[in-house]
Write a protein that holds these residues in place. Structure first.
Motif, PDB file in Angstrom:
ATOM      1  N   PRO A 114       1.247 -20.261 -24.556  1.00  0.00           N
ATOM      2  CA  PRO A 114       0.178 -21.155 -25.023  1.00  0.00           C
ATOM      3  C   PRO A 114       0.288 -22.568 -24.449  1.00  0.00           C
ATOM      4  O   PRO A 114      -0.744 -23.229 -24.245  1.00  0.00           O
ATOM      5  N   VAL A 115       1.507 -23.018 -24.170  1.00  0.00           N
ATOM      6  CA  VAL A 115       1.660 -24.348 -23.582  1.00  0.00           C
ATOM      7  C   VAL A 115       1.033 -24.358 -22.198  1.00  0.00           C
ATOM      8  O   VAL A 115       0.304 -25.285 -21.816  1.00  0.00           O
ATOM      9  N   LEU A 116       1.299 -23.296 -21.435  1.00  0.00           N
ATOM     10  CA  LEU A 116       0.690 -23.210 -20.109  1.00  0.00           C
ATOM     11  C   LEU A 116      -0.822 -23.111 -20.232  1.00  0.00           C
ATOM     12  O   LEU A 116      -1.568 -23.778 -19.512  1.00  0.00           O
ATOM     13  N   GLY A 145       7.563 -23.525 -17.918  1.00  0.00           N
ATOM     14  CA  GLY A 145       8.128 -22.895 -16.721  1.00  0.00           C
ATOM     15  C   GLY A 145       9.584 -22.521 -16.862  1.00  0.00           C
ATOM     16  O   GLY A 145      10.002 -21.487 -16.356  1.00  0.00           O
ATOM     17  N   HIS A 146      10.364 -23.342 -17.547  1.00  0.00           N
ATOM     18  CA  HIS A 146      11.746 -22.902 -17.621  1.00  0.00           C
ATOM     19  C   HIS A 146      11.948 -21.709 -18.547  1.00  0.00           C
ATOM     20  O   HIS A 146      12.601 -20.750 -18.148  1.00  0.00           O
ATOM     21  N   PRO A 147      11.383 -21.708 -19.778  1.00  0.00           N
ATOM     22  CA  PRO A 147      11.444 -20.448 -20.536  1.00  0.00           C
ATOM     23  C   PRO A 147      10.932 -19.272 -19.710  1.00  0.00           C
ATOM     24  O   PRO A 147      11.484 -18.172 -19.759  1.00  0.00           O
ATOM     25  N   HIS A 150       5.550 -32.118 -17.125  1.00  0.00           N
ATOM     26  CA  HIS A 150       6.262 -31.837 -18.378  1.00  0.00           C
ATOM     27  C   HIS A 150       5.718 -30.570 -19.031  1.00  0.00           C
ATOM     28  O   HIS A 150       6.482 -29.711 -19.461  1.00  0.00           O
ATOM     29  N   LEU A 151       4.400 -30.462 -19.100  1.00  0.00           N
ATOM     30  CA  LEU A 151       3.823 -29.274 -19.740  1.00  0.00           C
ATOM     31  C   LEU A 151       4.165 -28.029 -18.933  1.00  0.00           C
ATOM     32  O   LEU A 151       4.572 -27.004 -19.477  1.00  0.00           O
ATOM     33  N   PHE A 152       4.002 -28.137 -17.615  1.00  0.00           N
ATOM     34  CA  PHE A 152       4.222 -26.952 -16.794  1.00  0.00           C
ATOM     35  C   PHE A 152       5.666 -26.460 -16.922  1.00  0.00           C
ATOM     36  O   PHE A 152       5.912 -25.271 -17.096  1.00  0.00           O
TER      37      PHE A 152
END
Ligand code: HEM
Ligand SMILES: [Cu+2]
Ligand SMILES: [Cu+2]
Lengths: 591, 219
Positions: free
Chosen positions: A245-247, A284-286, A278-280
């Motif tokens: 959802p963040v992406l 992106g890391h998870p 920051h959002l990506f």
């Protein structure tokens, strides 16, 4: 077999072709659908990579397709003649090539195959359920993904071509259509829309996995008797549920910036380009652990089976996955050390990044511990699982360099990163191959050919390392990533020999996959019939017929022990299925 | 592998390379260890008639060791990294020479403040793609961007810093060896990204004085 075959057959007739093969609600069929979709995209993504390597090895040399067409054709205005003038890759198209290669491999190959295909196929059957908790939602999840697949492929053919701002789509480059300098804005737009749609598909999938694993475990299947691949899918589903959802939100904002004149990521309207990053990367890391945890799960399934030994430190394996899941939320800034973010934050992110390497180290050592004292056999799935362990070791260790802020100053945005990415993410493809060679008999009821499999493994392993290891040298030499022509730089001229070498190896690596393709297609129809439990493995899927009928089990399974009881002193055989009841005083074993 | 590193020509290049070497030897050791164990186990414990596998679920002691030892090594590496990083990125020394770098699709503009030492005045001068600095002096760069994100990369200096539109970001270096060094852009910035580059010319004190005089004659 005949009994199961009859069951399958009866199912066909009751359901009809469309309900059975296309709009199926059976988790196994949906798993197969995701597998085929992912493999087709693997071919597409692989061909894009071949073109990237062609350009880097022999910059601005026409592809060997030029001769296939006439002069008039190349002078014409067909899509091909426009995109590849006289067969030459332009810098615009090159940027689209690597952007789409990464997007396709990450979003349309690894996740769909690992989570979509194997998650679907394995989760219900390995926990002893008849199907997923929500079969209709499961079907919807696949059919929601289909438009995403179609749009991303279609985006190559819109005016201006496919998205060319990298798979990371940093803004303002991605937020303002003009900055990409191509004839139309629809490449990046479709990229956003396709990934937003894919996000909904993955949301439906992850809710389904979580519910299924929490609620539908067979009697006796306690949490600590779950196979590690099921744990991996469980944790990955939670990560997907929270990260995607963040992406999606960020993509929505990007699309608004592009289409409706908002300025979320544009400074002239008060927005901030770093907000996108920051959002990506918060997503992106998870995401990178979403990619790798299932491959770790697959490895943890396969090593015990072929070492004939319980997994070393089952609980440590579970806890380290849980630790990774938590830590993966607080490391994203390691992608932004040189971005202009406050350097003090860099220090904090170095520490968290170093710490997240600990559970990865634990897993690697536990795999070694599993091999220690085993009675190891080497069929193809085992070879690929061992290959994954080796590649993951290199990829994890190269991550340590980048986690160190001062070293990252130099290697950030160089081929060193490209080497790292491929040892981990393309290493996951070894996990995927391991899974396919291992579960193919259960999925399709036939065995893959061992000889072809071994040839495939050895060629892939050798060419993989010859392709990706020298990229570390390029990175240390300062070779930037995402550049169209290395010969634009004087300091890179001495490195061009490495580029040529890598390109030749990469083409060989691509060609080696023909052994897999041939084996897969041939075995699908003509492979030797698989027995119920060809690997003499313990987990529940091997108690069902191959392939399992609708509903999976002929009799509902009851679980008595953990999944890795190999060479147990309780029985004469060297395996002890989870469902077998042993009439000994000490019955129950470990776990 | 590290012999591929371009020659370091700044005061902090040595420090960065030192951390690089430390991590290289540590990870190199772990890599050899894991690979040797892996291959050795695969050979030693290959299937043999009459030798069953050991029935073991693990060893808590061993697992603690390989949790705690890596954790300590990694935390030490963070600390080792920290001081070098802070010196390079957080605490820039006062500049002897100050230059405003304006990144744009697809090139670098280097703005010098001129003899009055202040930007945005009459005597400012802009050089397209050419950065001239004196050796052994601290050079401060104020990075801006006109359009998209770019990244100033001077491999020999071990400098890399993104230039972000809407911000001014400070970077600095002190070159230790006269010469000409390439300044590629390291962040994808559009179709002309490849080939977007400038040149850093490090001059001796005398040569630099002459260069300044040639650029601002009257003063
Ligand atoms: C085990 C320890 C790991 C560490 C310490 C680590 C560290 C890092 C760091 C610091 C970066 C950013 C480098 C830069 O851009 O300058 C990075 C990039 C990356 N890592 Fe890792 N990593 C690890 C494992 C993994 C795993 C398991 C995966 C995937 C399965 C992965 C996938 C990636 C990808 C895809 C990128 C590049 C993203 C991009 O810029 O396009 N890493 N890693
Ligand atoms: Cu990361
Ligand atoms: Cu650039």
């Amino acid at each position: 077999m005949s009994e199961a075959g009859a069951a399958v057959h009866a199912e066909h007739e009751r359901e009809g072709f469309v309900r059975h093969y296309i709009f199926s609600k059976d988790h196994k069929m949906i798993g197969r659908q995701f597998l085929f979709a992912g493999l087709v995209m693997l071919i597409v993504g692989g061909l894009l990579a071949m073109m990237i390597r062609w350009q880097l090895g022999w910059p601005e040399t026409p592809l060997p397709i030029t001769g296939l067409f006439s002069e008039e054709f190349w002078d014409g205005d067909s899509w091909l003649a426009q995109t590849l003038p006289y067969g030459t890759i332009t810098s615009e198209f090159y940027n689209a090539l690597f952007s789409m290669h990464a997007t396709i491999m990450i979003f349309f190959v690894v996740v769909p195959i690992m989570v979509g295909a194997f998650g679907n196929f394995l989760v219900p059957i390995m926990i002893g359920a008849r199907d997923m908790a929500f079969p209709t939602l499961n079907m919807l999840s696949f059919w929601t993904a289909v438009p995403a697949y179609i749009l991303i492929l279609l985006s190559f053919f819109v005016p201006g071509g496919a998205a060319a701002a990298g798979w990371t789509s940093y803004s303002p480059l991605a937020a303002v259509p003009d900055y990409l300098g191509v004839a139309g804005p629809w490449g990046v737009n479709l990229w956003c829309i396709s990934l937003i749609i894919l996000g909904f598909s993955s949301l439906m999938g992850s809710i389904n996995y979580i519910t299924t694993i929490v609620n539908m475990r067979a009697p006796g299947m306690t949490w600590f008797r779950l196979p590690l691949i099921v744990w991996a899918i469980f944790i990955v589903s939670i990560l997907l549920l929270l990260a995607f959802p963040v992406l999606t939100a960020a993509l929505g904002m990007l699309l608004f910036d592009r289409l409706f004149g908002t300025h979320f990521f544009l400074p002239e309207g008060g927005g901030d380009p770093l907000l996108w990053q920051h959002l990506f990367w918060f997503f992106g890391h998870p995401e990178v652990y979403i990619l790798v945890l299932p491959a770790m799960g697959v490895t943890s399934e396969i090593l015990p089976v072929f070492a004939r030994k319980p997994i070393f430190g089952y609980r440590a394996m579970v806890y380290s996955m849980i630790a990774i899941a938590f830590l993966s939320w607080i490391v994203w800034g390691h992608h932004m050390f040189q971005s202009g973010m406050d350097p003090a934050l860099g220090t904090a992110f170095t520490l968290t990044t170093m710490i997240i390497a600990v559970p990865s180290a634990i897993k690697t050592f536990n795999w070694l511990g599993t091999l220690w004292g085993g009675s190891i056999r080497f069929p193809t799935p085992m070879l690929f699982a061992l290959g994954f362990v080796f590649l993951f070791t290199i990829g994890g260790l190269s991550g340590i360099f980048m986690a160190s802020t001062p070293v990252d100053i130099f290697i950030h945005d160089t081929y060193y990163i490209v080497a790292h990415i491929h040892y981990v993410v393309a290493g996951i493809i070894f996990g995927i191959f391991a899974a396919i060679y291992y579960w193919f008999p259960k999925m399709f009821g036939r065995m893959l050919n061992e000889t072809l499999g071994k040839i495939h493994f050895f060629l892939t392993f050798v060419f993989f390392n010859l392709t990706f290891f020298p990229m570390h040298f390029l990175g240390v030499g300062g070779h930037m990533r995402r550049i169209y022509n290395p010969l634009h730089y004087e300091f890179l001229e001495p490195l061009q020999g490495i580029n040529v070498f890598i390109s030749v190896m990469a083409l060989c690596l691509g060609a080696s996959q023909l052994f897999f393709l041939a084996n897969f297609l041939w075995s699908l129809f003509f492979g030797r019939r698989a027995s119920e439990n060809p690997w003499q493995a313990n987990t529940l899927e091997w108690t069902a017929p191959s392939p399992p009928p609708h509903g999976n089990f002929l009799t509902a399974p009851v679980v008595y022990r953990g999944p890795y009881e190999y060479s147990s002193p309780e029985v004469a055989e060297d395996w002890l299925p989870q469902t077998r009841r042993v009439e000994v005083a000490s019955a129950g074993g470990h776990g | 592998m590290l012999s591929w590193l371009p020659e370091g020509v700044s005061t902090y290049a040595r420090d960065i390379d030192l951390v690089f070497y430390v991590i290289y030897y540590i990870t190199g050791f772990v890599f050899v260890l894991v690979t040797v164990l892996l291959v050795w186990f695969l050979i030693k414990y290959r299937r043999q008639e009459g030798r069953p596998a050991v029935y073991s679920h693990g060893n808590t002691m061993l697992e603690l060791v390989w949790t705690i030892v890596p954790a300590m090594v990694f935390i030490t590496l963070s600390l080792v990294s920290q001081s070098t990083w802070a010196r390079i990125k957080a605490f820039a020394p006062p500049g002897d020479v100050e230059v405003r770098v304006v990144a744009k699709q697809f090139g670098w503009e280097f703005h010098y403040p001129g003899p009055d030492g202040r930007f945005d005045t009459e005597d400012d001068k802009m050089f397209e793609g050419e950065l001239h600095v004196p050796v052994n002096k601290v050079v401060r760069l104020y990075l801006r961007s006109q359009d998209v994100i770019h990244s100033v990369f001077i491999p020999n200096v071990r400098l890399k810093q993104d230039a972000v539109p809407g911000r001014e970001i400070l970077a600095w270096f002190e070159a230790t060896k006269p010469g000409r060094y390439e300044i590629p852009c390291a962040e994808l910035c559009g179709p002309g990204h490849s080939g977007m580059k400038g040149w850093l010319t490090v001059l001796s004190a005398e040569e630099y004085r002459q260069w300044v005089e040639a650029q601002w004659p009257a003063s």
